[in-house]
Scaffold this motif. Sequence first.
Motif, mmCIF file in Angstrom:
data_model
loop_
_atom_site.group_PDB
_atom_site.id
_atom_site.type_symbol
_atom_site.label_atom_id
_atom_site.label_comp_id
_atom_site.label_asym_id
_atom_site.label_seq_id
_atom_site.Cartn_x
_atom_site.Cartn_y
_atom_site.Cartn_z
ATOM 1 N N ALA A 291 6.964 13.810 -12.683
ATOM 2 C CA ALA A 291 8.077 12.352 -11.756
ATOM 3 C C ALA A 291 7.107 12.394 -10.409
ATOM 4 O O ALA A 291 7.417 11.605 -10.140
ATOM 5 C CB ALA A 291 9.464 12.475 -11.913
ATOM 6 N N TRP A 292 7.546 13.746 -9.757
ATOM 7 C CA TRP A 292 6.571 14.403 -8.761
ATOM 8 C C TRP A 292 5.504 13.580 -8.580
ATOM 9 O O TRP A 292 5.247 13.105 -7.445
ATOM 10 C CB TRP A 292 7.260 15.443 -8.265
ATOM 11 N N ARG A 293 4.769 13.944 -9.354
ATOM 12 C CA ARG A 293 3.257 13.569 -8.875
ATOM 13 C C ARG A 293 3.360 12.091 -9.386
ATOM 14 O O ARG A 293 2.633 11.249 -8.850
ATOM 15 C CB ARG A 293 2.160 13.968 -10.782
ATOM 16 N N GLN A 294 3.778 11.094 -9.901
ATOM 17 C CA GLN A 294 3.423 9.713 -10.253
ATOM 18 C C GLN A 294 4.375 9.416 -8.786
ATOM 19 O O GLN A 294 3.874 8.329 -8.741
ATOM 20 C CB GLN A 294 4.693 9.902 -11.488
ATOM 21 N N GLN A 295 5.393 9.288 -8.587
ATOM 22 C CA GLN A 295 6.523 8.515 -7.089
ATOM 23 C C GLN A 295 5.430 8.876 -5.537
ATOM 24 O O GLN A 295 4.935 8.783 -5.451
ATOM 25 C CB GLN A 295 7.406 9.453 -7.054
ATOM 26 N N LYS A 296 4.229 10.380 -6.152
ATOM 27 C CA LYS A 296 3.952 10.751 -4.862
ATOM 28 C C LYS A 296 2.044 9.845 -4.744
ATOM 29 O O LYS A 296 2.011 9.406 -3.742
ATOM 30 C CB LYS A 296 3.424 12.218 -4.949
ATOM 31 N N LEU A 297 1.646 9.326 -6.096
ATOM 32 C CA LEU A 297 1.003 8.551 -6.219
ATOM 33 C C LEU A 297 1.147 7.607 -5.432
ATOM 34 O O LEU A 297 1.027 6.543 -4.963
ATOM 35 C CB LEU A 297 0.087 8.508 -7.321
ATOM 36 N N ASP A 298 2.334 6.727 -6.058
ATOM 37 C CA ASP A 298 3.039 5.116 -5.546
ATOM 38 C C ASP A 298 3.417 5.711 -4.216
ATOM 39 O O ASP A 298 2.810 4.580 -3.583
ATOM 40 C CB ASP A 298 4.334 4.897 -6.717
ATOM 41 N N GLY A 299 3.785 6.656 -3.815
ATOM 42 C CA GLY A 299 4.041 6.469 -2.365
ATOM 43 C C GLY A 299 2.804 6.950 -1.227
ATOM 44 O O GLY A 299 2.613 5.999 -0.285
ATOM 45 N N LEU A 300 1.428 7.505 -1.937
ATOM 46 C CA LEU A 300 0.150 7.312 -1.086
ATOM 47 C C LEU A 300 -0.312 5.954 -1.080
ATOM 48 O O LEU A 300 -0.880 5.547 0.173
ATOM 49 C CB LEU A 300 -0.875 8.588 -2.142
ATOM 50 N N ALA A 301 0.111 5.273 -2.342
ATOM 51 C CA ALA A 301 -0.961 4.111 -2.130
ATOM 52 C C ALA A 301 -0.152 3.344 -1.649
ATOM 53 O O ALA A 301 -0.490 2.766 -1.277
ATOM 54 C CB ALA A 301 -0.947 3.900 -4.057
ATOM 55 N N ARG A 302 0.932 3.413 -1.390
ATOM 56 C CA ARG A 302 2.340 2.262 -0.285
ATOM 57 C C ARG A 302 1.520 2.982 1.251
ATOM 58 O O ARG A 302 1.427 1.937 1.536
ATOM 59 C CB ARG A 302 3.131 2.685 -0.890
ATOM 60 N N ALA A 303 1.386 4.017 1.462
ATOM 61 C CA ALA A 303 0.853 3.970 3.185
ATOM 62 C C ALA A 303 -0.547 3.536 3.406
ATOM 63 O O ALA A 303 -0.185 3.207 4.309
ATOM 64 C CB ALA A 303 1.030 6.029 2.916
ATOM 65 N N LEU A 304 -1.373 3.885 2.284
ATOM 66 C CA LEU A 304 -2.340 3.295 2.670
ATOM 67 C C LEU A 304 -2.695 1.709 2.098
ATOM 68 O O LEU A 304 -4.297 1.406 2.712
ATOM 69 C CB LEU A 304 -3.843 3.709 1.647
ATOM 70 N N GLY A 305 -1.607 0.916 1.985
ATOM 71 C CA GLY A 305 -1.200 -0.366 2.176
ATOM 72 C C GLY A 305 -2.140 -0.907 0.429
ATOM 73 O O GLY A 305 -2.089 -1.916 0.184
#
Length: 561
Positions: A291-305
């Motif tokens: 769950a941590w890995r998936q949410q962090k990847l989603d957060g990184l995708a959001r931060a990068l736009g």
Amino acid sequence: MASARREPAAPRSTGPAGKWCKLRTAGDRGLRAWAALARDLLPAACTRRRSLSGTTPARRWVALTALFTLALTLRLIAIDRSYDIHVDECYYVSISRSVAAGDGPAFQGDYFALHPPALFAVMAVVLRLSGDTGDPAGLLTAVLSVRPVSACIGAVTVVAVTALLHRAVHAPIAWTAGLLLTMDPFLNRFDSRAFLESQAMAATVLGLLVLARLPATARRRAVTGAAAGGLFAVAVTTKDWYALLSFVPVTLLAVAGGRPARGMRLTAAAVTAAGYGLYVGVTAATGAWDAWRQQKLDGLARALGVNQLTGFNSPHNTTDLHERLVARADLFAVSYSLILLGACATFWLLWFRHRQPARYAGSPARSVITACAGCTFTALPYTVFFGTLEEQMFYPPLVAGVLALALTADAARPWDGRKCPGRRTPRRQVAALPLLFVALALVMDARVWAEVHTRRDDAHRRLVDWVTAHVPPHQVVAATDDTVPLVLPRARSQKWSVPAHEGGRRAHYVVVSRQLVEQGYTLIDPASYATLSRRAALVHREPGPTAGALEVYDVRSLMGS
């Protein structure tokens, strides 16, 4: 025979300042000569800076305590009614309740890892001490009970910035910067809510403050680096993005700088990485790695736009950044000006650091301020044009901008306050411009503070009171946004359209936020909202500067009940 005209002799001066003037007039630009002179010059400059303050360390602590008290008071006054409930506050306090109950960071039973849990742990302690029961009906009260924690941490940031500047600039400039941050309405707005920014920024500036002095022995430098790294670890485990203000600039300074500061900075970077690694290790050990890995990847995708779900660049948001800046100019004109001027000052400091490195020799405070501001304003353009841009993203640039402005103002002064031969003294009119700007800024901020803290901006709390008093418990209330169901648990989130049967489940009342409809953040589209306002009866309306207006419509006639 006429005597030859003789050029007037240059004023004689002694001491390090005189040597500096002679070096400047002689035209010697050798870096070695500049660095050699700095070894004699900087201690004298530092002594002069301390004498300009006119205070002993004890008196300075008293003054910093008074500044903290003022900043905290300005944030605490009417904190429960001057800023309406924000949906992120509800999320964070709900997660903190889960931590307080021993269930780890979770929201409505699902593991939460979009942001690290440092702030949630702090708020969990406060909730336990306040006797919070975790009742969903009391979430709004819980949010209001933890707001003073953010206000206190925000006041710590003000004091930390002032203390940091005391080690880099003249005392009057440091105190002026502290007053600007004390009164700033943008910082007050975020420090008066249960947001992540206050704790992350306070830990970052405190870490920079620790690194702003270079101890004499290797052992003390190691301890200093470890202490700063611990504070940076708190920052990055509060919000990952703050690694750009702490870990990245300190690492760059360690790589580009020389000994003996390099070891201290490398220690700070290593401890920061270790602290974040400990958080990741505990997460993996508790079985939440996937769950941590998936949410962090989603957060990184959001931060990068890459994945624009929220923010001004989101396709769902009908209000762009320019419109919001214009709409908020009456409140945040000074804040926006400080960010813009701070960006200009930051890039000037980077150029100045390259052209005159001797001005930074032996001054760790100047180096860490310039590096932090440089990383902040280098990342900001990408966020504005390509990344997920939200209002809280301007919190770090505001603090970093004030730091850069103070350092720039100090760099424009002679080192010892005296005129060097061949150097023009600025005209009084030009020298008075910064003072006029500061005075005008403080007056405008005081006006905004008075306006904000004398009005009522608690539409959600008043809505809960009205529904509790006027809507029978058996009747269904539908909410078209995310905040109302959290502060009013009996309300259910429901996509709404007209005709009413297209909305799915039956409802008796519908709550709509007019401002969120205009911004595209509701489960009802503007066309359906217009139809609803024509066909249904508006039975209650709670106005508010933040929500625009919370409107309650009686839709029983549309539902045939």
